[in-house]
Design a protein around this motif. Structure first.
Motif, PDB file in Angstrom:
ATOM      1  N   LEU A  29      12.320  78.859  64.732  1.00  0.00           N
ATOM      2  CA  LEU A  29      11.619  78.031  63.752  1.00  0.00           C
ATOM      3  C   LEU A  29      12.614  77.256  62.902  1.00  0.00           C
ATOM      4  CD1 LEU A  29       8.867  77.264  62.562  1.00  0.00           C
ATOM      5  CD2 LEU A  29       9.074  79.222  61.023  1.00  0.00           C
ATOM      6  N   GLU A  30      13.680  77.910  62.496  1.00  0.00           N
ATOM      7  CA  GLU A  30      14.708  77.243  61.700  1.00  0.00           C
ATOM      8  C   GLU A  30      15.365  76.123  62.496  1.00  0.00           C
ATOM      9  OE1 GLU A  30      17.161  76.303  58.508  1.00  0.00           O
ATOM     10  OE2 GLU A  30      15.386  77.601  58.591  1.00  0.00           O
ATOM     11  N   MET A  31      15.630  76.356  63.760  1.00  0.00           N
ATOM     12  CA  MET A  31      16.267  75.339  64.595  1.00  0.00           C
ATOM     13  C   MET A  31      15.369  74.118  64.760  1.00  0.00           C
ATOM     14  SD  MET A  31      17.614  75.617  68.547  1.00  0.00           S
ATOM     15  CE  MET A  31      18.794  76.891  68.090  1.00  0.00           C
ATOM     16  N   VAL A  32      14.091  74.365  64.996  1.00  0.00           N
ATOM     17  CA  VAL A  32      13.160  73.265  65.228  1.00  0.00           C
ATOM     18  C   VAL A  32      12.939  72.453  63.960  1.00  0.00           C
ATOM     19  CG1 VAL A  32      10.760  72.711  65.756  1.00  0.00           C
ATOM     20  CG2 VAL A  32      11.996  74.328  67.189  1.00  0.00           C
ATOM     21  N   THR A  33      12.714  73.121  62.823  1.00  0.00           N
ATOM     22  CA  THR A  33      12.454  72.387  61.588  1.00  0.00           C
ATOM     23  C   THR A  33      13.703  71.686  61.073  1.00  0.00           C
ATOM     24  OG1 THR A  33      12.829  74.421  60.309  1.00  0.00           O
ATOM     25  CG2 THR A  33      10.561  73.884  60.884  1.00  0.00           C
ATOM     26  N   LEU A  34      14.871  72.204  61.399  1.00  0.00           N
ATOM     27  CA  LEU A  34      16.118  71.583  60.954  1.00  0.00           C
ATOM     28  C   LEU A  34      16.388  70.282  61.693  1.00  0.00           C
ATOM     29  CD1 LEU A  34      18.776  71.684  59.336  1.00  0.00           C
ATOM     30  CD2 LEU A  34      19.756  73.010  61.213  1.00  0.00           C
ATOM     31  N   ASN A  35      16.101  70.268  62.993  1.00  0.00           N
ATOM     32  CA  ASN A  35      16.489  69.136  63.827  1.00  0.00           C
ATOM     33  C   ASN A  35      15.349  68.209  64.214  1.00  0.00           C
ATOM     34  OD1 ASN A  35      19.411  69.800  64.345  1.00  0.00           O
ATOM     35  ND2 ASN A  35      18.458  71.691  65.047  1.00  0.00           N
ATOM     36  N   GLY A  36      14.112  68.568  63.854  1.00  0.00           N
ATOM     37  CA  GLY A  36      12.998  67.717  64.229  1.00  0.00           C
ATOM     38  C   GLY A  36      12.870  67.621  65.739  1.00  0.00           C
ATOM     39  N   ARG A  37      12.377  66.519  66.221  1.00  0.00           N
ATOM     40  CA  ARG A  37      12.204  66.359  67.662  1.00  0.00           C
ATOM     41  C   ARG A  37      13.529  66.217  68.392  1.00  0.00           C
ATOM     42  NH1 ARG A  37       6.853  62.470  68.341  1.00  0.00           N
ATOM     43  NH2 ARG A  37       5.363  64.015  67.614  1.00  0.00           N
ATOM     44  N   ARG A  38      14.589  65.992  67.630  1.00  0.00           N
ATOM     45  CA  ARG A  38      15.899  65.920  68.266  1.00  0.00           C
ATOM     46  C   ARG A  38      16.291  67.263  68.858  1.00  0.00           C
ATOM     47  NH1 ARG A  38      19.859  63.298  63.926  1.00  0.00           N
ATOM     48  NH2 ARG A  38      19.147  65.172  62.838  1.00  0.00           N
ATOM     49  N   ALA A  39      15.595  68.324  68.427  1.00  0.00           N
ATOM     50  CA  ALA A  39      15.862  69.640  69.003  1.00  0.00           C
ATOM     51  C   ALA A  39      15.500  69.671  70.478  1.00  0.00           C
ATOM     52  CB  ALA A  39      15.074  70.713  68.251  1.00  0.00           C
ATOM     53  N   GLY A  40      14.645  68.742  70.896  1.00  0.00           N
ATOM     54  CA  GLY A  40      14.280  68.669  72.303  1.00  0.00           C
ATOM     55  C   GLY A  40      13.154  69.624  72.668  1.00  0.00           C
ATOM     56  N   PHE A  41      12.780  69.558  73.925  1.00  0.00           N
ATOM     57  CA  PHE A  41      11.644  70.347  74.399  1.00  0.00           C
ATOM     58  C   PHE A  41      11.949  71.837  74.444  1.00  0.00           C
ATOM     59  CE2 PHE A  41       9.687  72.524  78.032  1.00  0.00           C
ATOM     60  CZ  PHE A  41       8.352  72.453  77.662  1.00  0.00           C
ATOM     61  N   GLU A  42      13.150  72.195  74.885  1.00  0.00           N
ATOM     62  CA  GLU A  42      13.451  73.609  75.129  1.00  0.00           C
ATOM     63  C   GLU A  42      13.309  74.477  73.878  1.00  0.00           C
ATOM     64  OE1 GLU A  42      16.962  76.550  76.867  1.00  0.00           O
ATOM     65  OE2 GLU A  42      17.185  74.368  76.973  1.00  0.00           O
ATOM     66  N   PRO A  43      13.896  74.096  72.716  1.00  0.00           N
ATOM     67  CA  PRO A  43      13.720  74.942  71.525  1.00  0.00           C
ATOM     68  C   PRO A  43      12.255  75.070  71.102  1.00  0.00           C
ATOM     69  CG  PRO A  43      15.551  73.440  71.223  1.00  0.00           C
ATOM     70  CD  PRO A  43      14.839  72.997  72.462  1.00  0.00           C
ATOM     71  N   GLN A  44      11.500  73.987  71.234  1.00  0.00           N
ATOM     72  CA  GLN A  44      10.088  74.053  70.868  1.00  0.00           C
ATOM     73  C   GLN A  44       9.332  74.990  71.810  1.00  0.00           C
ATOM     74  OE1 GLN A  44       8.348  70.130  70.244  1.00  0.00           O
ATOM     75  NE2 GLN A  44      10.341  69.321  69.650  1.00  0.00           N
ATOM     76  N   PHE A  45       9.670  74.913  73.091  1.00  0.00           N
ATOM     77  CA  PHE A  45       9.031  75.809  74.056  1.00  0.00           C
ATOM     78  C   PHE A  45       9.430  77.256  73.786  1.00  0.00           C
ATOM     79  CE2 PHE A  45       9.131  78.085  78.148  1.00  0.00           C
ATOM     80  CZ  PHE A  45       7.777  78.025  78.464  1.00  0.00           C
ATOM     81  N   ARG A  46      10.707  77.469  73.465  1.00  0.00           N
ATOM     82  CA  ARG A  46      11.176  78.825  73.171  1.00  0.00           C
ATOM     83  C   ARG A  46      10.527  79.363  71.902  1.00  0.00           C
ATOM     84  NH1 ARG A  46      17.542  78.308  73.351  1.00  0.00           N
ATOM     85  NH2 ARG A  46      17.400  80.463  72.598  1.00  0.00           N
ATOM     86  N   LEU A  47      10.220  78.478  70.955  1.00  0.00           N
ATOM     87  CA  LEU A  47       9.505  78.900  69.755  1.00  0.00           C
ATOM     88  C   LEU A  47       8.105  79.393  70.118  1.00  0.00           C
ATOM     89  CD1 LEU A  47       9.055  79.177  66.714  1.00  0.00           C
ATOM     90  CD2 LEU A  47       8.495  76.734  66.640  1.00  0.00           C
ATOM     91  N   LEU A  48       7.425  78.660  70.982  1.00  0.00           N
ATOM     92  CA  LEU A  48       6.092  79.078  71.419  1.00  0.00           C
ATOM     93  C   LEU A  48       6.151  80.424  72.146  1.00  0.00           C
ATOM     94  CD1 LEU A  48       4.585  75.702  72.699  1.00  0.00           C
ATOM     95  CD2 LEU A  48       4.021  76.921  70.596  1.00  0.00           C
ATOM     96  N   VAL A  49       7.173  80.595  72.973  1.00  0.00           N
ATOM     97  CA  VAL A  49       7.332  81.865  73.689  1.00  0.00           C
ATOM     98  C   VAL A  49       7.576  83.002  72.696  1.00  0.00           C
ATOM     99  CG1 VAL A  49       8.785  83.146  75.305  1.00  0.00           C
ATOM    100  CG2 VAL A  49       8.144  80.783  75.808  1.00  0.00           C
ATOM    101  N   ALA A  50       8.432  82.742  71.701  1.00  0.00           N
ATOM    102  CA  ALA A  50       8.730  83.766  70.699  1.00  0.00           C
ATOM    103  C   ALA A  50       7.481  84.133  69.903  1.00  0.00           C
ATOM    104  CB  ALA A  50       9.831  83.272  69.759  1.00  0.00           C
ATOM    105  N   LEU A  51       6.669  83.139  69.575  1.00  0.00           N
ATOM    106  CA  LEU A  51       5.422  83.403  68.861  1.00  0.00           C
ATOM    107  C   LEU A  51       4.478  84.240  69.717  1.00  0.00           C
ATOM    108  CD1 LEU A  51       4.800  79.899  67.258  1.00  0.00           C
ATOM    109  CD2 LEU A  51       5.189  82.031  66.003  1.00  0.00           C
ATOM    110  N   ARG A  52       4.396  83.891  70.977  1.00  0.00           N
ATOM    111  CA  ARG A  52       3.516  84.632  71.885  1.00  0.00           C
ATOM    112  C   ARG A  52       3.963  86.083  72.002  1.00  0.00           C
ATOM    113  NH1 ARG A  52       3.880  87.504  77.014  1.00  0.00           N
ATOM    114  NH2 ARG A  52       1.863  87.302  78.052  1.00  0.00           N
TER     115      ARG A  52
END
Length: 232
Positions: free
Chosen positions: A196-219
């Protein structure tokens, strides 16, 4: 003046609070938690912390367009500022946590918690349960009203609680607190917090993988919390 407080003392208290707010404004959004709705919405829109316009709600007083929720939010912001002035006048004393919440609210930063959002919404006549519960049209109007300022998640939760029969402010306070406790348990998991920190820090520049990994971590976190869970 009443209670022996002179006008000059009140004016000095007002100036002190104005200075306090101006000094604290630059701390945001940096000091907001990564789970604050402003930061979450910022990365969804492709913005970083530095690119965002800021988390400050500014009331637009226009006779042409009247938004009852925005008017209520401005009243609540002014009330928070007034409480800070009362503290300067030594009429009330707040602990550091409460003072920080009041500073944020007086600056126009909307609540970070579902509890806080529910209470702000509940104080608006256009979203008051007893005023809208018996009309599908008014429920939909309230949903759209809330969505514009707080997002679909809070709007849907608030309306669903009304449909479930909740009416009193204390009931929304209770359920808001329960939602916040559940949310906190989910996001405090190490894997979720890191992503979550990585995604909110970098916005969409974080790319697809961190956002997907966030969803996996939430699940995975939700699965861990499921009572008597079965193997997937």
């Amino acid at each position: 003046m009443e209670n022996g407080i002179g006008l000059d003392v009140v004016q000095e208290a007002i100036r002190t609070v104005d200075f306090l707010l101006s000094q604290n404004r630059s701390r945001y959004p940096g000091d907001l938690p990564p789970t604050h709705p402003f930061k979450l919405s910022a990365w969804r829109e492709g913005k970083t912390r530095m690119e965002s316009d800021g988390p400050f709600f500014e009331f637009q007083d226009s006779s042409a367009v009247t938004d009852p929720l925005e008017e209520t939010l401005e009243l609540n912001r002014a009330y928070a500022e007034a409480l800070l002035i009362h503290e300067q006048l030594h009429q009330v004393k707040f602990d550091p946590r409460m003072r920080e919440e009041l500073i944020q609210r007086a600056l126009g930063i909307l609540p970070a918690t579902e509890l806080g959002r529910f209470l702000e919404i509940h104080s608006c006549a256009a979203a008051l349960p007893r005023n809208i519960a018996d009309s599908n049209e008014r429920l939909l109007e309230a949903f759209n009203l809330i969505t514009r300022r707080f997002g679909e998640a809070s709007a849907l939760a608030y309306i669903m609680l009304i449909v479930a029969g909740l009416r009193a402010r204390s009931e929304f306070e209770n359920y808001g607190r329960k939602i916040d406790l559940l949310f906190q348990k989910v996001v405090e998991g190490p894997a979720v917090a890191q992503m979550l920190e990585m995604v909110t820090l970098n916005g969409r520049r974080a790319g697809f993988e961190p956002q997907f990994r966030l969803l996996v971590a939430l699940r995975e976190r939700l699965w861990q919390m499921k009572p008597s869970r079965l193997a997937p």
